[in-house]
Design an enzyme around this catalytic site. Structure first.
Site, PDB file in Angstrom:
ATOM      1  N   PRO A  89       0.826  -1.223   0.000  1.00  0.00           N
ATOM      2  CA  PRO A  89       0.000   0.000   0.000  1.00  0.00           C
ATOM      3  C   PRO A  89       0.854   1.265   0.000  1.00  0.00           C
ATOM      4  CG  PRO A  89      -0.166  -1.153   2.114  1.00  0.00           C
ATOM      5  CD  PRO A  89       0.639  -2.022   1.202  1.00  0.00           C
ATOM      6  N   GLU A 117       2.187  -7.711   8.791  1.00  0.00           N
ATOM      7  CA  GLU A 117       2.433  -6.255   8.741  1.00  0.00           C
ATOM      8  C   GLU A 117       3.293  -5.861   7.545  1.00  0.00           C
ATOM      9  OE1 GLU A 117       1.048  -3.771  10.463  1.00  0.00           O
ATOM     10  OE2 GLU A 117      -0.168  -5.345  11.373  1.00  0.00           O
ATOM     11  N   ARG A 155      -4.449  -9.695 -20.727  1.00  0.00           N
ATOM     12  CA  ARG A 155      -5.359  -9.268 -21.796  1.00  0.00           C
ATOM     13  C   ARG A 155      -4.700  -8.311 -22.775  1.00  0.00           C
ATOM     14  NH1 ARG A 155      -8.503  -5.167 -21.307  1.00  0.00           N
ATOM     15  NH2 ARG A 155     -10.381  -6.261 -21.919  1.00  0.00           N
ATOM     16  N   ASP A 170     -11.294  -0.153 -25.044  1.00  0.00           N
ATOM     17  CA  ASP A 170     -11.645  -0.153 -23.617  1.00  0.00           C
ATOM     18  C   ASP A 170     -11.447   1.220 -22.984  1.00  0.00           C
ATOM     19  OD1 ASP A 170     -12.514  -2.713 -23.173  1.00  0.00           O
ATOM     20  OD2 ASP A 170     -10.513  -3.512 -22.786  1.00  0.00           O
TER      21      ASP A 170
HETATM   22  C1  LIG Z   1      -1.878  -5.928   5.955  1.00  0.00           C
HETATM   23  S1  LIG Z   1      -0.840  -5.462   4.636  1.00  0.00           S
HETATM   24  C2  LIG Z   1       0.457  -4.578   5.427  1.00  0.00           C
HETATM   25  C3  LIG Z   1       0.168  -3.146   5.550  1.00  0.00           C
HETATM   26  C4  LIG Z   1       1.333  -2.323   6.097  1.00  0.00           C
HETATM   27  N1  LIG Z   1       1.525  -2.557   7.495  1.00  0.00           N
HETATM   28  C5  LIG Z   1       1.058  -0.852   5.856  1.00  0.00           C
HETATM   29  O1  LIG Z   1       0.283  -0.279   6.628  1.00  0.00           O
HETATM   30  O2  LIG Z   1       1.553  -0.284   4.864  1.00  0.00           O
HETATM   31  C6  LIG Z   1      -0.095  -6.974   4.152  1.00  0.00           C
HETATM   32  C7  LIG Z   1       0.358  -7.041   2.700  1.00  0.00           C
HETATM   33  O3  LIG Z   1      -0.769  -6.909   1.845  1.00  0.00           O
HETATM   34  C8  LIG Z   1      -0.365  -6.339   0.624  1.00  0.00           C
HETATM   35  N2  LIG Z   1      -1.187  -5.147   0.372  1.00  0.00           N
HETATM   36  C9  LIG Z   1      -2.040  -4.550   1.227  1.00  0.00           C
HETATM   37  N3  LIG Z   1      -2.623  -3.497   0.692  1.00  0.00           N
HETATM   38  C10 LIG Z   1      -2.146  -3.396  -0.566  1.00  0.00           C
HETATM   39  C11 LIG Z   1      -2.363  -2.473  -1.638  1.00  0.00           C
HETATM   40  N4  LIG Z   1      -3.191  -1.445  -1.525  1.00  0.00           N
HETATM   41  N5  LIG Z   1      -1.703  -2.671  -2.790  1.00  0.00           N
HETATM   42  C12 LIG Z   1      -0.848  -3.707  -2.934  1.00  0.00           C
HETATM   43  N6  LIG Z   1      -0.600  -4.610  -1.956  1.00  0.00           N
HETATM   44  C13 LIG Z   1      -1.235  -4.451  -0.792  1.00  0.00           C
HETATM   45  C14 LIG Z   1       1.107  -5.996   0.739  1.00  0.00           C
HETATM   46  O4  LIG Z   1       1.867  -6.998   0.102  1.00  0.00           O
HETATM   47  C15 LIG Z   1       1.309  -5.973   2.249  1.00  0.00           C
HETATM   48  O5  LIG Z   1       2.649  -6.259   2.606  1.00  0.00           O
END
Ligand SMILES: C[S@@+](CC[C@H](N)C(=O)[O-])C[C@H]1O[C@@H](n2cnc3c(N)ncnc32)[C@H](O)[C@@H]1O
Length: 252
Positions: A89, A117, A155, A170
Protein backbone atom coordinates in the site's frame (compact mmCIF):
# COMPACT_ATOMS: atom_id res chain seq x y z
CA UNK A 1 5.90 -13.03 -20.79
CA UNK A 2 7.12 -14.68 -17.64
CA UNK A 3 5.79 -13.72 -14.20
CA UNK A 4 6.97 -15.19 -10.92
CA UNK A 5 4.97 -14.68 -7.75
CA UNK A 6 6.61 -14.86 -4.34
CA UNK A 7 3.75 -15.80 -2.06
CA UNK A 8 2.82 -17.77 1.03
CA UNK A 9 -0.35 -18.78 -0.85
CA UNK A 10 0.67 -20.03 -4.31
CA UNK A 11 -2.62 -21.92 -4.51
CA UNK A 12 -4.48 -18.61 -4.55
CA UNK A 13 -2.53 -17.40 -7.58
CA UNK A 14 -2.86 -20.82 -9.25
CA UNK A 15 -6.65 -20.56 -8.96
CA UNK A 16 -6.53 -17.35 -10.99
CA UNK A 17 -4.34 -19.04 -13.60
CA UNK A 18 -7.12 -21.52 -14.29
CA UNK A 19 -9.71 -18.92 -15.35
CA UNK A 20 -10.57 -16.57 -18.19
CA UNK A 21 -7.97 -14.49 -19.98
CA UNK A 22 -5.08 -15.57 -17.76
CA UNK A 23 -5.80 -19.20 -18.57
CA UNK A 24 -6.09 -18.34 -22.28
CA UNK A 25 -2.76 -16.48 -22.20
CA UNK A 26 -1.07 -19.43 -20.49
CA UNK A 27 -2.59 -21.97 -22.89
CA UNK A 28 -1.43 -19.89 -25.86
CA UNK A 29 2.05 -19.77 -24.30
CA UNK A 30 2.02 -15.99 -24.22
CA UNK A 31 2.26 -16.04 -20.42
CA UNK A 32 3.94 -18.29 -17.86
CA UNK A 33 3.21 -17.86 -14.15
CA UNK A 34 5.35 -19.56 -11.53
CA UNK A 35 4.84 -19.45 -7.75
CA UNK A 36 7.68 -19.37 -5.20
CA UNK A 37 6.75 -20.05 -1.59
CA UNK A 38 9.15 -18.37 0.90
CA UNK A 39 8.48 -21.22 3.34
CA UNK A 40 10.67 -23.36 1.08
CA UNK A 41 13.57 -21.03 2.02
CA UNK A 42 12.82 -20.94 5.78
CA UNK A 43 15.44 -22.49 8.04
CA UNK A 44 12.84 -22.94 10.79
CA UNK A 45 11.84 -26.58 11.43
CA UNK A 46 8.18 -25.50 11.25
CA UNK A 47 8.78 -23.45 8.06
CA UNK A 48 7.99 -20.21 9.88
CA UNK A 49 8.65 -17.03 7.93
CA UNK A 50 7.42 -14.34 10.37
CA UNK A 51 8.61 -12.84 13.63
CA UNK A 52 7.78 -9.99 16.01
CA UNK A 53 8.84 -6.49 14.95
CA UNK A 54 11.84 -4.93 16.66
CA UNK A 55 10.64 -2.04 18.83
CA UNK A 56 7.40 -3.84 19.66
CA UNK A 57 3.94 -3.07 18.40
CA UNK A 58 1.12 -5.16 16.97
CA UNK A 59 1.37 -7.91 14.45
CA UNK A 60 4.12 -9.96 12.88
CA UNK A 61 6.55 -9.15 10.11
CA UNK A 62 7.89 -11.26 7.26
CA UNK A 63 11.54 -12.12 7.88
CA UNK A 64 13.87 -11.03 5.10
CA UNK A 65 15.69 -14.37 4.67
CA UNK A 66 12.90 -16.59 3.30
CA UNK A 67 11.57 -13.81 1.05
CA UNK A 68 15.02 -13.03 -0.37
CA UNK A 69 15.64 -16.75 -0.93
CA UNK A 70 12.43 -17.02 -2.95
CA UNK A 71 13.19 -13.82 -4.92
CA UNK A 72 16.74 -15.00 -5.67
CA UNK A 73 15.46 -18.34 -6.96
CA UNK A 74 12.89 -16.57 -9.16
CA UNK A 75 15.55 -14.21 -10.54
CA UNK A 76 18.02 -17.05 -11.15
CA UNK A 77 15.40 -18.94 -13.19
CA UNK A 78 15.28 -16.14 -15.81
CA UNK A 79 17.61 -15.61 -18.76
CA UNK A 80 16.94 -11.84 -18.61
CA UNK A 81 17.13 -9.95 -15.34
CA UNK A 82 13.54 -9.55 -14.12
CA UNK A 83 11.97 -6.45 -12.63
CA UNK A 84 11.32 -7.19 -8.96
CA UNK A 85 8.12 -5.52 -7.76
CA UNK A 86 6.76 -5.63 -4.21
CA UNK A 87 3.02 -5.17 -3.81
CA UNK A 88 2.50 -2.67 -1.02
CA UNK A 89 0.00 0.00 0.00
CA UNK A 90 3.02 2.30 0.27
CA UNK A 91 3.95 1.85 -3.39
CA UNK A 92 3.24 4.02 -6.41
CA UNK A 93 -0.32 3.68 -7.66
CA UNK A 94 -0.73 1.01 -10.35
CA UNK A 95 -2.41 2.24 -13.51
CA UNK A 96 -2.88 1.45 -17.17
CA UNK A 97 0.41 3.08 -18.18
CA UNK A 98 2.43 0.86 -15.86
CA UNK A 99 0.61 -2.29 -17.02
CA UNK A 100 0.93 -1.38 -20.72
CA UNK A 101 4.63 -0.70 -20.26
CA UNK A 102 5.25 -4.03 -18.54
CA UNK A 103 3.21 -5.96 -21.13
CA UNK A 104 5.02 -4.28 -24.05
CA UNK A 105 8.53 -4.61 -22.64
CA UNK A 106 7.88 -8.25 -21.78
CA UNK A 107 10.76 -8.20 -19.26
CA UNK A 108 10.16 -10.99 -16.73
CA UNK A 109 8.43 -9.80 -13.57
CA UNK A 110 8.84 -11.03 -10.02
CA UNK A 111 5.83 -9.96 -7.95
CA UNK A 112 6.47 -10.13 -4.22
CA UNK A 113 3.41 -10.50 -1.99
CA UNK A 114 3.45 -9.41 1.62
CA UNK A 115 1.35 -10.74 4.50
CA UNK A 116 0.98 -9.76 8.17
CA UNK A 117 2.43 -6.26 8.74
CA UNK A 118 4.42 -6.53 5.53
CA UNK A 119 8.15 -6.61 4.73
CA UNK A 120 11.33 -5.94 6.67
CA UNK A 121 12.68 -2.69 5.23
CA UNK A 122 16.08 -4.25 4.55
CA UNK A 123 14.48 -6.77 2.19
CA UNK A 124 12.88 -3.91 0.22
CA UNK A 125 16.17 -2.02 0.10
CA UNK A 126 18.24 -5.04 -0.92
CA UNK A 127 16.03 -6.90 -3.41
CA UNK A 128 13.12 -4.81 -4.69
CA UNK A 129 13.27 -2.48 -7.71
CA UNK A 130 9.83 -0.91 -7.33
CA UNK A 131 6.85 -0.93 -4.95
CA UNK A 132 3.35 -0.68 -6.39
CA UNK A 133 -0.05 -0.32 -4.76
CA UNK A 134 -3.55 -1.15 -5.99
CA UNK A 135 -4.85 2.03 -4.39
CA UNK A 136 -5.63 3.61 -1.06
CA UNK A 137 -6.94 0.49 0.63
CA UNK A 138 -5.27 -2.20 2.70
CA UNK A 139 -5.52 -5.86 1.73
CA UNK A 140 -4.46 -8.66 4.04
CA UNK A 141 -1.97 -9.89 1.45
CA UNK A 142 -0.40 -8.98 -1.87
CA UNK A 143 -1.78 -11.99 -3.79
CA UNK A 144 -4.94 -10.30 -5.04
CA UNK A 145 -2.86 -7.32 -6.17
CA UNK A 146 -0.49 -9.68 -8.00
CA UNK A 147 -3.48 -11.39 -9.64
CA UNK A 148 -4.80 -8.02 -10.75
CA UNK A 149 -1.44 -7.27 -12.36
CA UNK A 150 -1.32 -10.68 -14.07
CA UNK A 151 -4.89 -10.36 -15.38
CA UNK A 152 -4.37 -6.83 -16.68
CA UNK A 153 -1.14 -7.87 -18.43
CA UNK A 154 -2.65 -11.09 -19.87
CA UNK A 155 -5.36 -9.27 -21.80
CA UNK A 156 -2.77 -6.99 -23.41
CA UNK A 157 -0.54 -9.80 -24.70
CA UNK A 158 -0.78 -10.54 -28.45
CA UNK A 159 -3.55 -12.95 -29.58
CA UNK A 160 -5.01 -13.42 -26.09
CA UNK A 161 -8.22 -11.41 -26.39
CA UNK A 162 -10.25 -12.82 -29.32
CA UNK A 163 -10.90 -9.43 -30.91
CA UNK A 164 -7.88 -7.16 -30.34
CA UNK A 165 -10.03 -4.15 -31.23
CA UNK A 166 -12.00 -4.64 -28.00
CA UNK A 167 -8.85 -3.90 -25.95
CA UNK A 168 -8.12 -0.80 -28.01
CA UNK A 169 -11.64 0.48 -27.37
CA UNK A 170 -11.64 -0.15 -23.62
CA UNK A 171 -11.82 2.59 -21.02
CA UNK A 172 -8.63 4.66 -20.66
CA UNK A 173 -7.08 3.51 -23.95
CA UNK A 174 -7.70 6.85 -25.63
CA UNK A 175 -7.82 8.70 -22.30
CA UNK A 176 -11.60 8.36 -22.38
CA UNK A 177 -14.05 5.99 -20.65
CA UNK A 178 -15.85 3.38 -22.74
CA UNK A 179 -19.32 4.05 -24.17
CA UNK A 180 -22.42 2.23 -22.82
CA UNK A 181 -23.13 -1.21 -24.30
CA UNK A 182 -26.44 -3.00 -25.01
CA UNK A 183 -27.36 -6.50 -26.16
CA UNK A 184 -30.51 -8.59 -26.68
CA UNK A 185 -33.33 -8.41 -25.76
CA UNK A 186 -34.13 -5.07 -27.37
CA UNK A 187 -36.51 -4.33 -24.49
CA UNK A 188 -35.86 -5.41 -20.92
CA UNK A 189 -37.98 -4.46 -17.87
CA UNK A 190 -39.54 -1.69 -19.93
CA UNK A 191 -36.15 -0.26 -20.92
CA UNK A 192 -35.27 0.05 -24.57
CA UNK A 193 -32.03 0.48 -26.48
CA UNK A 194 -30.86 3.77 -28.05
CA UNK A 195 -32.47 3.72 -31.49
CA UNK A 196 -29.28 4.48 -33.38
CA UNK A 197 -27.75 1.16 -32.28
CA UNK A 198 -30.40 -0.85 -34.13
CA UNK A 199 -30.40 1.44 -37.19
CA UNK A 200 -27.67 -0.46 -39.06
CA UNK A 201 -26.07 2.90 -39.92
CA UNK A 202 -22.44 2.25 -38.94
CA UNK A 203 -21.31 5.84 -39.34
CA UNK A 204 -24.05 7.11 -36.99
CA UNK A 205 -23.37 4.28 -34.52
CA UNK A 206 -19.67 5.18 -34.42
CA UNK A 207 -20.55 8.85 -33.88
CA UNK A 208 -23.02 8.01 -31.12
CA UNK A 209 -20.49 5.80 -29.35
CA UNK A 210 -17.77 8.44 -29.55
CA UNK A 211 -20.13 11.05 -28.14
CA UNK A 212 -21.47 8.75 -25.41
CA UNK A 213 -17.90 7.91 -24.37
CA UNK A 214 -17.10 11.59 -24.29
CA UNK A 215 -20.13 12.44 -22.15
CA UNK A 216 -19.43 9.59 -19.71
CA UNK A 217 -15.86 10.81 -19.38
CA UNK A 218 -16.97 14.42 -18.87
CA UNK A 219 -19.42 13.42 -16.13
CA UNK A 220 -17.43 10.78 -14.29
CA UNK A 221 -13.74 11.34 -14.97
CA UNK A 222 -13.13 14.87 -16.18
CA UNK A 223 -9.57 14.46 -14.83
CA UNK A 224 -8.84 12.32 -17.93
CA UNK A 225 -9.07 15.50 -20.02
CA UNK A 226 -5.91 16.62 -18.24
CA UNK A 227 -4.08 13.77 -19.99
CA UNK A 228 -5.61 14.49 -23.38
CA UNK A 229 -7.71 17.63 -23.69
CA UNK A 230 -10.88 17.60 -25.80
CA UNK A 231 -10.33 18.10 -29.53
CA UNK A 232 -12.21 20.95 -31.23
CA UNK A 233 -14.78 18.38 -32.40
CA UNK A 234 -15.19 16.96 -28.89
CA UNK A 235 -15.48 20.44 -27.43
CA UNK A 236 -18.30 21.23 -29.85
CA UNK A 237 -20.04 17.94 -28.98
CA UNK A 238 -19.72 18.65 -25.26
CA UNK A 239 -21.24 22.07 -25.65
CA UNK A 240 -24.07 20.69 -27.81
CA UNK A 241 -24.94 17.87 -25.40
CA UNK A 242 -24.55 19.96 -22.29
CA UNK A 243 -27.46 21.92 -23.73
CA UNK A 244 -29.32 18.76 -24.79
CA UNK A 245 -28.75 16.19 -22.01
CA UNK A 246 -31.72 14.06 -23.15
CA UNK A 247 -30.11 13.59 -26.55
CA UNK A 248 -26.86 12.50 -24.92
CA UNK A 249 -28.66 9.98 -22.73
CA UNK A 250 -30.76 8.34 -25.44
CA UNK A 251 -28.59 8.77 -28.52
CA UNK A 252 -31.64 9.89 -30.49
C1 LIG B 1 -1.88 -5.93 5.96
S1 LIG B 1 -0.84 -5.46 4.64
C2 LIG B 1 0.46 -4.58 5.43
C3 LIG B 1 0.17 -3.15 5.55
C4 LIG B 1 1.33 -2.32 6.10
N1 LIG B 1 1.52 -2.56 7.49
C5 LIG B 1 1.06 -0.85 5.86
O1 LIG B 1 0.28 -0.28 6.63
O2 LIG B 1 1.55 -0.28 4.86
C6 LIG B 1 -0.09 -6.97 4.15
C7 LIG B 1 0.36 -7.04 2.70
O3 LIG B 1 -0.77 -6.91 1.85
C8 LIG B 1 -0.37 -6.34 0.62
N2 LIG B 1 -1.19 -5.15 0.37
C9 LIG B 1 -2.04 -4.55 1.23
N3 LIG B 1 -2.62 -3.50 0.69
C10 LIG B 1 -2.15 -3.40 -0.57
C11 LIG B 1 -2.36 -2.47 -1.64
N4 LIG B 1 -3.19 -1.44 -1.53
N5 LIG B 1 -1.70 -2.67 -2.79
C12 LIG B 1 -0.85 -3.71 -2.93
N6 LIG B 1 -0.60 -4.61 -1.96
C13 LIG B 1 -1.24 -4.45 -0.79
C14 LIG B 1 1.11 -6.00 0.74
O4 LIG B 1 1.87 -7.00 0.10
C15 LIG B 1 1.31 -5.97 2.25
O5 LIG B 1 2.65 -6.26 2.61
Amino acid sequence: MRVSVVTLFPELVEAGNRCGMVRAAIEKERLAVQGYNPRDWSDDPNRRVDDRPFGGGPGMLLQPGPISGAIDAAVAAEAVRPLVVALSPQGKRLDRHVIADWAERSQPLVLVCGRYEGFDQRLLDARVDEEYSLGDLVLSGGELAAMVVIDAIARRLPDVVGDAQSVVEDSFEADRLDHPHYTRPPEWEGRGVPGVLTSGDHRRIAEWRAQAALMTTARRRPDLFAEKGPTAEERAALERHWLEPAAAATGR
